[in-house]
Design a protein around this motif. Structure first.
Motif, mmCIF file in Angstrom:
data_model
loop_
_atom_site.group_PDB
_atom_site.id
_atom_site.type_symbol
_atom_site.label_atom_id
_atom_site.label_comp_id
_atom_site.label_asym_id
_atom_site.label_seq_id
_atom_site.Cartn_x
_atom_site.Cartn_y
_atom_site.Cartn_z
ATOM 1 N N GLU A 181 -3.857 41.385 -19.241
ATOM 2 C CA GLU A 181 -4.575 40.258 -20.319
ATOM 3 C C GLU A 181 -3.454 40.069 -21.198
ATOM 4 N N ARG A 182 -2.728 40.818 -21.493
ATOM 5 C CA ARG A 182 -1.688 40.727 -22.569
ATOM 6 C C ARG A 182 -0.412 39.779 -21.816
ATOM 7 N N ARG A 183 -0.144 40.030 -20.753
ATOM 8 C CA ARG A 183 0.629 39.181 -20.070
ATOM 9 C C ARG A 183 0.187 37.816 -19.685
ATOM 10 N N ALA A 184 -1.131 37.613 -19.423
ATOM 11 C CA ALA A 184 -1.683 36.115 -19.195
ATOM 12 C C ALA A 184 -1.776 35.405 -20.661
ATOM 13 N N ALA A 185 -1.999 36.148 -21.565
ATOM 14 C CA ALA A 185 -1.981 35.294 -22.878
ATOM 15 C C ALA A 185 -0.701 35.102 -23.319
ATOM 16 N N GLU A 186 0.351 36.008 -23.004
ATOM 17 C CA GLU A 186 1.904 35.610 -23.337
ATOM 18 C C GLU A 186 2.357 34.549 -22.533
ATOM 19 N N PHE B 32 -7.759 31.251 -18.855
ATOM 20 C CA PHE B 32 -7.344 32.885 -19.190
ATOM 21 C C PHE B 32 -7.550 33.691 -17.837
ATOM 22 N N GLU B 33 -8.830 33.330 -17.391
ATOM 23 C CA GLU B 33 -9.378 34.406 -16.246
ATOM 24 C C GLU B 33 -8.597 33.880 -15.105
ATOM 25 N N LEU C 91 2.875 33.586 -12.170
ATOM 26 C CA LEU C 91 3.838 34.622 -12.817
ATOM 27 C C LEU C 91 3.316 35.836 -13.334
ATOM 28 N N VAL C 92 1.974 35.836 -13.453
ATOM 29 C CA VAL C 92 1.376 36.970 -14.049
ATOM 30 C C VAL C 92 1.719 38.371 -13.602
ATOM 31 N N PRO D 204 -4.889 37.229 -10.183
ATOM 32 C CA PRO D 204 -3.587 37.995 -9.367
ATOM 33 C C PRO D 204 -3.614 39.395 -9.792
ATOM 34 N N GLY D 205 -3.526 39.528 -11.084
ATOM 35 C CA GLY D 205 -3.166 40.861 -11.468
ATOM 36 C C GLY D 205 -4.397 41.909 -11.446
ATOM 37 N N LEU D 206 -5.460 41.357 -11.510
ATOM 38 C CA LEU D 206 -6.530 42.277 -11.269
ATOM 39 C C LEU D 206 -6.962 42.484 -9.713
#
Ligand SMILES: Nc1ncnc2c1ncn2[C@@H]1O[C@H](COP(=O)(O)OP(=O)(O)OP(=O)(O)O)[C@@H](O)[C@H]1O
Ligand SMILES: [Mg+2]
Length: 216
Positions: A115-120, A97-98, A152-153, A103-105
């Motif tokens: 985090e929502r996108r990563a979980a998805e 997950f991390e 893809l995040v 890349p988003g962070l």
């Protein structure tokens, strides 16, 4: 979505790309095949702004990337381009997950949204139950699926993959190949895949063959 025009690239006296032009449409899946040393990785890295051509133009989503300075280019790459390599290059100390969130962070997007996108995405990759595993606790196929989710995040315009299944057994290879086409169906993702796998190459909308620095 991608327009590459008359790209030339040499390393010393070795001319590796000899005037390569290529257009890839939104939502298209293009495969690039060719003998070892033909210039496939060099072309993909130039398309992905990881390397600059000696001459020629690269446009991604209508933006001419040759005009961007190094800092703007890093930002552009983070936001608009996803990479998947033969080896997953996940960070060993971080969970699946991390790794997907990073890349988003780096792009300073709101943490909750990342985090929502990563979980998805992990869910889409069939890895919801593996999200807290470290890379060392995942199979090769799972590691590569985490790497795809990471690519893809930030919802990139293009996903560039260099021999993404080159390191996998046949079962995991098929699974990864199926995933690319699912990404196109579900996300309309534009994808360029360099591969030595004839099955994968043939599944693409268009197969491009490179030989000695040119497209045949
Ligand atoms: N940084 C570099 N410095 C010098 N030569 C390089 C560099 N990168 C690539 N080359 C050379 O450029 C040529 C094309 O390399 P490239 O990696 O693009 O081939 P490829 O088609 O991806 O091959 P493979 O299928 O083996 O991955 C090769 O002859 C390689 O040795
Ligand atoms: Mg290569």
């Amino acid at each position: 979505m991608i327009r590459v025009t008359d790209i030339h690239k040499s390393f010393g006296t070795l001319e590796v790309l000899k005037g390569v032009s290529l257009d890839v449409a939104q939502g298209e899946v293009v495969s690039i095949v060719g003998a070892s040393g033909a210039g496939k990785t060099t072309l993909l890295q130039i398309m992905g702004t990881l390397s600059r051509p000696d001459s020629g133009r690269v446009e991604i989503g209508g933006e001419d990337v040759s005009s961007l300075g190094d800092k703007a280019l890093s930002k552009f790459r983070n936001e608009r381009i996803g990479f998947v390599f033969q080896f997953h290059h996940l960070l060993a100390e971080f969970s699946a997950f991390e790794n997907v969130c990073i890349p988003g962070l780096i792009g300073r997007r709101p943490r909750a949204e990342v985090e929502r996108r990563a979980a998805e995405l992990l869910d889409m990759m069939g890895l919801a139950s593996r999200r807290d595993h470290k890379p060392g606790q995942l199979s090769g196929g799972e590691q590569q699926r985490v790497a795809i989710a990471r690519a893809l995040v930030n919802s990139p315009a293009v996903l560039l993959a260099d021999e993404p299944s080159g390191n996998l057994d046949s079962h995991n290879r098929d699974e990864i190949h199926r995933l690319f086409f699912e990404l196109r169906e579900k996300l309309g993702q534009t994808i360029v895949i360099v591969t030595h796998d004839e099955n994968l190459a043939a599944m693409a909308d268009r197969k491009i063959t490179m030989s000695d620095g040119t497209i045949l």
